[in-house]
Design a protein around this motif. Structure first.
Motif, PDB file in Angstrom:
ATOM      1  N   HIS A   1      -3.474   3.794  -0.735  1.00 17.59           N
ATOM      2  CA  HIS A   1      -3.852   3.288  -2.058  1.00 17.59           C
ATOM      3  C   HIS A   1      -2.969   2.091  -2.443  1.00 17.59           C
ATOM      4  N   VAL A   2      -3.595   1.062  -3.037  1.00 11.50           N
ATOM      5  CA  VAL A   2      -2.836  -0.103  -3.501  1.00 11.50           C
ATOM      6  C   VAL A   2      -2.902  -0.138  -5.027  1.00 11.50           C
TER       7      VAL A   2
ATOM      8  N   GLN B   1      -0.336 -14.705   0.083  1.00 15.39           N
ATOM      9  CA  GLN B   1      -0.699 -13.490   0.814  1.00 15.39           C
ATOM     10  C   GLN B   1       0.273 -13.324   1.978  1.00 15.39           C
TER      11      GLN B   1
ATOM     12  N   ASN C   1      -3.079  -7.004  -6.859  1.00 13.58           N
ATOM     13  CA  ASN C   1      -3.711  -5.695  -6.654  1.00 13.58           C
ATOM     14  C   ASN C   1      -4.329  -5.519  -5.268  1.00 13.58           C
ATOM     15  N   ARG C   2      -3.907  -6.367  -4.296  1.00 19.05           N
ATOM     16  CA  ARG C   2      -4.331  -6.148  -2.909  1.00 19.05           C
ATOM     17  C   ARG C   2      -3.091  -5.934  -2.052  1.00 19.05           C
ATOM     18  N   ALA C   3      -3.260  -5.269  -0.911  1.00 22.10           N
ATOM     19  CA  ALA C   3      -2.115  -4.992  -0.044  1.00 22.10           C
ATOM     20  C   ALA C   3      -1.419  -6.296   0.338  1.00 22.10           C
ATOM     21  N   TYR C   4      -0.121  -6.357   0.089  1.00 25.60           N
ATOM     22  CA  TYR C   4       0.751  -7.490   0.442  1.00 25.60           C
ATOM     23  C   TYR C   4       0.401  -8.772  -0.316  1.00 25.60           C
ATOM     24  N   ALA C   5      -0.359  -8.646  -1.411  1.00 24.12           N
ATOM     25  CA  ALA C   5      -0.547  -9.792  -2.307  1.00 24.12           C
ATOM     26  C   ALA C   5       0.800 -10.074  -2.954  1.00 24.12           C
TER      27      ALA C   5
ATOM     28  N   PRO D   1       0.852  -1.195   0.000  1.00 29.24           N
ATOM     29  CA  PRO D   1       0.000   0.000   0.000  1.00 29.24           C
ATOM     30  C   PRO D   1       0.887   1.244   0.000  1.00 29.24           C
TER      31      PRO D   1
ATOM     32  N   THR E   1      -1.343  -1.826  -8.871  1.00 34.50           N
ATOM     33  CA  THR E   1      -1.412  -3.130  -9.523  1.00 34.50           C
ATOM     34  C   THR E   1      -0.080  -3.441 -10.194  1.00 34.50           C
TER      35      THR E   1
END
Lengths: 141, 195
Positions: free
Chosen positions: B32-33, B66, B48-52, B27, B35
């Motif tokens: 904001h996160v 994750q 496209n997700r935090a810490y993915a 993030p 891609t």
């Protein structure tokens, strides 16, 4: 006369920065820039150019800010080549290709990715990463 | 002895040829996160997700994982710690027809200087502007004069002159578009970009 001097001064300033696409801001431990077959010791304030390779020692790390305000750092034991960089400060169009050969990298993308998602790419021996926005990290083991 | 030597050679080969790749999306400071798309040949993974995260081992394609913020901080501390400070912009405003800063902007200049002193190898661009009062040519001159005046102020406060570029854009780039001859305080400004 005054204008001539101002123009000359502007031309000189432009020449000094012309080939630089970014600048080294942070240096920790041993860091070298390989450029045209030469090995230069990295220092804060030093310009970064297209085709430069940044090499950090086992104790090293380096951080750079580029013309489009993108920021890149590599950690200990890293080799990063700036393969291609161009940026139009008026239209914000550009291309940024970097190749991480070993080690780790942190990236915060800048204006060119905001203008056109995917205009920044990071390659590794494994994959190609297309950057569509903001922050990510990569590590090779 | 031989075993040790073979081991050392293997370790060297392994260190030169990485055997796995980890990619993690973080993030931004504002939450904001973004891609990142990881491609290996025909295999594609979108993060496209935090810490993915994407992990690639040897011959395989990218595998989704994750991670937690703590894990990422531990693994990437040395790398993240080297990221330069975020670039910043400042605006300073002028008394009409002059290169004198308004009182408020003089205070802002002081705050800006304090900030500049915390940055490593700052790279500063000062761009002067005017409102539409006066002739085009004299506004070109005045805008450059404003930029040079701010540059001189920064240099007198110990910022190295060769780190600062000054330029004037005259009345071409108003913040507030106006008809010709309009006294508009918000257009009488210098923009200072710090990298």
């Amino acid at each position: 006369m005054r204008w001539t001097i101002a123009l000359l001064a502007a031309a000189f300033a432009a020449a000094a920065f012309a080939n630089d696409v970014g600048q080294i801001k942070t240096v920790k431990g041993t860091v070298h820039v390989e450029r045209d077959g030469q090995r230069l010791a990295a220092k804060p304030g030093m310009g970064v150019r297209q085709s430069d390779t940044l090499v950090t020692g086992a104790d090293g790390a380096v951080g750079m800010t580029f013309l489009d305000n993108s920021r890149v750092a590599t950690g200990p034991g890293s080799v990063l080549e700036i393969e291609r960089y161009n940026f139009n400060s008026t239209t914000h169009a550009g291309e940024f290709d970097a190749s991480l050969k070993q080690g780790s990298i942190a990236v915060v993308s800048g204006k060119m990715v905001k203008q056109k998602p995917g205009s920044m790419r990071v390659r590794t021996p494994y994959s190609v990463m297309g950057v569509r926005g903001t922050e990510f990290v990569v590590r090779l083991d | 002895m031989e075993v040790a030597l073979i081991g050392a050679v293997l370790a060297l080969i392994l260190s030169l040829h990485p055997s796995s790749e980890l990619v993690v999306v973080l993030p931004a400071a504002d939450g904001h996160v973004g891609t990142v798309v990881v491609e290996r040949g025909a295999e594609v993974l979108v993060l496209n997700r935090a810490y993915a995260a994407s992990r690639i081992r040897a011959e395989g394609g990218p595998v989704a994982e994750q991670l937690s913020g703590d894990e990422v901080q531990r693994t990437f501390r040395g790398t993240l710690g080297a990221l330069p400070a975020q670039p910043m912009s400042f605006l300073l405003y002028f008394v009409t027809g002059t290169d004198n800063l308004t009182e408020e902007s003089r205070a802002e200049l002081g705050r800006m200087l304090e900030h500049l002193r915390t940055r490593q190898a700052p790279d500063i661009v000062v761009i002067g502007h005017t409102d539409t009062v006066g002739a085009l040519e004299s506004n070109d001159e005045l805008s450059l004069q404003r930029a040079e005046r701010v540059k001189a102020d920064l240099v007198s406060q110990g910022i190295a002159a060769d780190r600062i570029r000054a330029a004037g854009r005259g009345e071409r780039e108003p913040i507030v578009p106006t008809a010709d001859g309009v006294d508009e305080p918000r257009n009488r400004r210098v923009e200072i970009n710090v990298r």
